[in-house]
Scaffold this active site. Sequence first.
Site, PDB file in Angstrom:
ATOM      1  N   THR A  49      -2.255  -1.213  -0.685  1.00 27.22           N
ATOM      2  CA  THR A  49      -2.601  -0.219  -1.080  1.00 27.22           C
ATOM      3  C   THR A  49      -1.552   0.451  -2.162  1.00 27.22           C
ATOM      4  O   THR A  49      -0.446  -0.160  -2.085  1.00 27.22           O
ATOM      5  CB  THR A  49      -2.320   0.923   0.105  1.00 27.22           C
ATOM      6  OG1 THR A  49      -3.115   0.716   1.129  1.00 27.22           O
ATOM      7  CG2 THR A  49      -2.447   2.412  -0.268  1.00 27.22           C
ATOM      8  N   LEU A 109       3.404   1.825   2.820  1.00 31.60           N
ATOM      9  CA  LEU A 109       2.230   1.728   2.376  1.00 31.60           C
ATOM     10  C   LEU A 109       1.794   0.127   2.804  1.00 31.60           C
ATOM     11  O   LEU A 109       2.571  -0.738   2.462  1.00 31.60           O
ATOM     12  CB  LEU A 109       1.913   1.929   0.729  1.00 31.60           C
ATOM     13  CG  LEU A 109       2.122   3.548   0.407  1.00 31.60           C
ATOM     14  CD1 LEU A 109       2.073   3.547  -1.216  1.00 31.60           C
ATOM     15  CD2 LEU A 109       1.031   4.270   1.123  1.00 31.60           C
ATOM     16  N   ASP A 110       0.669  -0.170   2.934  1.00 31.78           N
ATOM     17  CA  ASP A 110       0.446  -1.492   3.269  1.00 31.78           C
ATOM     18  C   ASP A 110       0.155  -2.121   1.960  1.00 31.78           C
ATOM     19  O   ASP A 110       0.379  -1.569   0.850  1.00 31.78           O
ATOM     20  CB  ASP A 110      -0.906  -1.561   4.122  1.00 31.78           C
ATOM     21  CG  ASP A 110      -2.159  -0.876   3.101  1.00 31.78           C
ATOM     22  OD1 ASP A 110      -2.664  -1.630   2.332  1.00 31.78           O
ATOM     23  OD2 ASP A 110      -2.507   0.153   3.450  1.00 31.78           O
ATOM     24  N   THR A 111       0.191  -3.536   1.859  1.00 34.03           N
ATOM     25  CA  THR A 111       0.439  -4.423   0.934  1.00 34.03           C
ATOM     26  C   THR A 111      -0.712  -4.291  -0.055  1.00 34.03           C
ATOM     27  O   THR A 111      -0.170  -4.111  -1.590  1.00 34.03           O
ATOM     28  CB  THR A 111       0.665  -5.921   1.255  1.00 34.03           C
ATOM     29  OG1 THR A 111       1.729  -6.068   2.202  1.00 34.03           O
ATOM     30  CG2 THR A 111       0.821  -6.792   0.153  1.00 34.03           C
TER      31      THR A 111
END
Length: 382
Positions: free
Chosen positions: A250, A246-248
């Site tokens: 999200t 998951l991106d930072t």
Amino acid sequence: MRSSSGRNSSGNNGGSRGGNSGGRGGSGGGRGNPRGAGNARDDKQRDDKQGGASRPKRPRPEERRYDVGPDATQAGPKTGRGASARGGAKGGPKRGQQSSQTRGRWVPATSREYEARAEERNRERYAGKAKLNLPKTFPGAEQEGERLQKVLARAGYGSRRACEELVEQARVEVNGEIVLEQGMRVDTEKDVIKVDGLTVATQSYQFFVLNKPAGVVSTMEDNEGRQCLGDYTNNRETRLFHVGRLDTETEGVILLTNHGELAHRLTHPKYGVKKVYLAHIVGPIPRDLGKQLKDGIQLEDGYAKADHFRVVEQTGKNYLVEVTLHEGRKHIVRRMLAEAGFPVDKLVRVAFGPITLGDQKSGWLRRLSNTEVGMLMKEVDL
């Protein structure tokens, strides 16, 4: 003459009465005069003073002697202490230095060297003989593997009795066949065990789900010192790794496990495990936005399609939409909605396959239940 004879007779009578009373005192154990001639205690004291031999004198404790050693006789000991001291009491004989008494005869104590030589001779005597095949102490011990109910109990399906009831209800299968008898033995390394159609993780695998907060990097270690997933699992004995990323910014569901094959299949496009996201965007949005996402959005690395789209909530121009897709490309949801003209303000992944976020708070790590693990494995044909 009469008066004198009277006095004599009275004197004689008094003397006889005194003697009789004295005799009664002696026979009565001193009931009369305690100083009378019949007092037994006075007799004993008098005999002791006169050195009489009416009863033998008991020696004092410090004067007692005990028969120890070959020179001792029944009449009297020579030196040392008794057999009761040989148990380790102070002053008792030590092993290998003095003799010991066994059933009335004196046997010299054996030394350690003698016992060692005897043991070595016994080993040489039986060295060439074949090993005996002793009978088993319990039925079924010659079989390999482990009892099925024990494996299920260790996997967390309840007590052994509860696991036996699962077998009785025909809910357990091994290698595709339903188990109908109790006491079956299985090999946890080779056999595939399922309960209600869900595979049982029989080995020492661990499965967790983390509600990742915003600002946490999806790596187990970060060289720049930023907060990462490893900060939530540093107290685990087994090394865990994350399933996907998951991106930072999200938030939401991210799986952690040490089961390599499961992690590989969950992220492989072949199995198409679906992920559900909630995105906050600003409208108004057209009615055909869902159709655009399902038909496919052209991105710089190819088309990206959503499996499902719906509006969950609307407050003025603020929309909360749900996007479901099985792809796992980097920033896929943000890129699709931005390409459609609706940049994402906030994004949360609320489900990864059968694992949902529920009411799990942000930053909390929880262990998956056996049912959830089984559903994950079923999702990827394990």
